[in-house]
Scaffold this motif. Structure first.
Motif, PDB file in Angstrom:
ATOM      1  N   THR A 164      39.560  48.122  28.045  1.00 23.55           N
ATOM      2  CA  THR A 164      40.250  46.832  28.109  1.00 23.55           C
ATOM      3  C   THR A 164      41.666  46.989  27.567  1.00 23.55           C
ATOM      4  OG1 THR A 164      39.656  46.107  25.864  1.00 23.55           O
ATOM      5  CG2 THR A 164      38.086  45.605  27.635  1.00 23.55           C
ATOM      6  N   THR A 187      35.684  50.886  33.004  1.00 21.79           N
ATOM      7  CA  THR A 187      35.588  49.468  33.343  1.00 21.79           C
ATOM      8  C   THR A 187      35.305  49.341  34.832  1.00 21.79           C
ATOM      9  OG1 THR A 187      36.707  47.330  33.122  1.00 21.79           O
ATOM     10  CG2 THR A 187      38.061  49.192  33.818  1.00 21.79           C
ATOM     11  N   THR A 188      35.040  48.143  35.285  1.00 23.14           N
ATOM     12  CA  THR A 188      34.747  47.909  36.699  1.00 23.14           C
ATOM     13  C   THR A 188      35.772  46.950  37.296  1.00 23.14           C
ATOM     14  OG1 THR A 188      32.376  48.274  36.371  1.00 23.14           O
ATOM     15  CG2 THR A 188      33.032  47.104  38.359  1.00 23.14           C
ATOM     16  N   THR A 189      36.376  47.363  38.395  1.00 25.16           N
ATOM     17  CA  THR A 189      37.348  46.538  39.124  1.00 25.16           C
ATOM     18  C   THR A 189      36.985  46.579  40.602  1.00 25.16           C
ATOM     19  OG1 THR A 189      39.079  47.144  37.529  1.00 25.16           O
ATOM     20  CG2 THR A 189      39.799  46.165  39.618  1.00 25.16           C
ATOM     21  N   ASN A 190      36.926  45.410  41.211  1.00 24.16           N
ATOM     22  CA  ASN A 190      36.570  45.330  42.639  1.00 24.16           C
ATOM     23  C   ASN A 190      35.285  46.104  42.945  1.00 24.16           C
ATOM     24  OD1 ASN A 190      38.953  43.879  42.984  1.00 24.16           O
ATOM     25  ND2 ASN A 190      40.120  45.707  43.545  1.00 24.16           N
ATOM     26  N   SER A 191      34.319  45.964  42.057  1.00 19.72           N
ATOM     27  CA  SER A 191      32.999  46.596  42.184  1.00 19.72           C
ATOM     28  C   SER A 191      33.028  48.116  42.033  1.00 19.72           C
ATOM     29  CB  SER A 191      32.341  46.231  43.529  1.00 19.72           C
ATOM     30  OG  SER A 191      32.167  44.832  43.638  1.00 19.72           O
ATOM     31  N   LYS A 196      40.665  54.354  33.461  1.00 17.42           N
ATOM     32  CA  LYS A 196      42.105  54.267  33.707  1.00 17.42           C
ATOM     33  C   LYS A 196      42.755  55.594  33.324  1.00 17.42           C
ATOM     34  CE  LYS A 196      41.998  49.289  32.838  1.00 17.42           C
ATOM     35  NZ  LYS A 196      42.415  48.191  31.939  1.00 17.42           N
ATOM     36  N   ASP A 276      39.574  55.239  40.251  1.00 14.42           N
ATOM     37  CA  ASP A 276      40.796  54.686  39.658  1.00 14.42           C
ATOM     38  C   ASP A 276      41.976  54.827  40.620  1.00 14.42           C
ATOM     39  OD1 ASP A 276      42.107  53.511  37.267  1.00 14.42           O
ATOM     40  OD2 ASP A 276      43.227  55.384  37.273  1.00 14.42           O
ATOM     41  N   ILE A 279      41.570  52.344  43.465  1.00 13.28           N
ATOM     42  CA  ILE A 279      41.981  50.994  43.045  1.00 13.28           C
ATOM     43  C   ILE A 279      43.506  50.882  43.012  1.00 13.28           C
ATOM     44  CG2 ILE A 279      42.004  49.421  41.057  1.00 13.28           C
ATOM     45  CD1 ILE A 279      39.107  50.492  40.492  1.00 13.28           C
ATOM     46  N   GLN A 280      44.170  51.908  42.503  1.00 15.58           N
ATOM     47  CA  GLN A 280      45.634  51.875  42.446  1.00 15.58           C
ATOM     48  C   GLN A 280      46.267  51.859  43.835  1.00 15.58           C
ATOM     49  OE1 GLN A 280      47.607  54.623  39.705  1.00 15.58           O
ATOM     50  NE2 GLN A 280      45.677  54.908  38.620  1.00 15.58           N
TER      51      GLN A 280
END
Length: 282
Positions: A164, A187-191, A196, A276, A279-280
């Motif tokens: 976080t 962490t989880t972003t967009n499943s 990071k 990661d 996602i980026q």
């Protein structure tokens, strides 16, 4: 049952089947300090009952490591000064305005404001939830805060984290013990679960500047210096081979660099660092 780490440090182990993270207790000559308030009023009350069995100084402070519900929803149960960093405070403000009746909880789940597990825990472990309102933290710090419990210093610092943006760690110098909360996790972003990548080395640097020998984690309870160093090594080795969104390329690069296949942990981390980059790129 509380685990005794030393004459002045105790912890209540995590219970992953109930979404309960590790809770900590640090005792000085004058006051005691709690690390994280639990995932519900019931979790907090269970912890307080355990503390009553100890001959320790009165609890004066509660430090919240970050603003994920399982670490702060028991906050109201403590007659103590609640301490958070400024970013954690901003996130907790959003929870102060929530309602906790069934229809409101279901709405938050439907709109991804809350997980289904969080709703279940609240429904099970929060008495009087129809009128429940989360209280405000009492002390807000920006980057670092030192607290003297009476011959027992606690250093609180907001650090960079792969979990976080608001992670606080708590270091007890004379015991060489550090409470990390969940800061060392992904962490989880967009499943997609990910670490990071850009924050990995800065986070490790922030933690390693403290001369610690025992590390308390939110969902593993405790590990020693050797165990945490293995964890850092596996994470950094995995991170170094991820240059693109291709998992296959990363694994081949790992094999070429290390002359072996990745172990299960390293493979898990490689996938997370690939995620990661995915996602980026979105």
């Amino acid at each position: 049952m509380l685990n005794k780490l030393s004459d002045t440090i105790y912890y209540l182990s995590n219970q992953d089947d109930r979404e309960r993270p590790t809770l900590g207790l640090v005792c000085g000559d004058r006051y005691s300090l709690i690390i994280d308030s639990g995932n519900s009023p019931q979790h907090a009350q269970d912890f307080l009952l355990e503390i009553e069995n100890l001959n320790v100084s009165p609890v004066k402070y509660v430090v919240i490591t970050h603003a994920h519900w399982d670490h702060f929803l028991g906050m109201n149960e403590f007659d103590a000064t609640v301490i958070v960093n400024s970013q954690t405070n901003e996130s907790i403000k959003e929870w102060k305005n929530l309602s906790y009746d069934d229809s409101s909880l279901q709405k938050y789940v439907n709109t991804n404001q809350m997980s289904a597990m969080c709703m279940k825990i609240i429904q099970t472990d929060m008495p009087n939830r129809d009128c429940f309102k989360l209280k405000s933290p009492d002390v807000i710090f920006k980057n670092k805060l030192t607290i003297d419990l009476g011959n027992k210093i606690c250093i609180l610092e907001r650090i960079k984290s792969t979990h976080t943006d608001d992670s606080t760690i708590i270091y007890i110098p004379d015991e060489k013990v550090i409470f990390l909360g969940d800061c060392a996790y992904g962490t989880t972003t967009n499943s997609l679960f990910h670490y990071k990548q850009s924050l990995l080395l800065p986070m490790i640097k922030d933690i390693q500047k403290y001369d610690a020998e025992m590390f308390l984690l939110g969902h593993e309870s405790i590990c020693d210096l050797n165990e945490i160093n293995i964890y850092w090594e596996e994470l950094t080795t995995a991170s170094q081979v991820v240059k693109s969104t291709s998992l296959e390329n990363a694994i081949e690069f790992f094999k070429a660099e290390n002359k072996r296949d990745p172990n299960d942990n390293e493979l898990f981390f490689i996938k997370a660092f690939v995620n990661d980059l995915i996602i980026q790129s979105q």
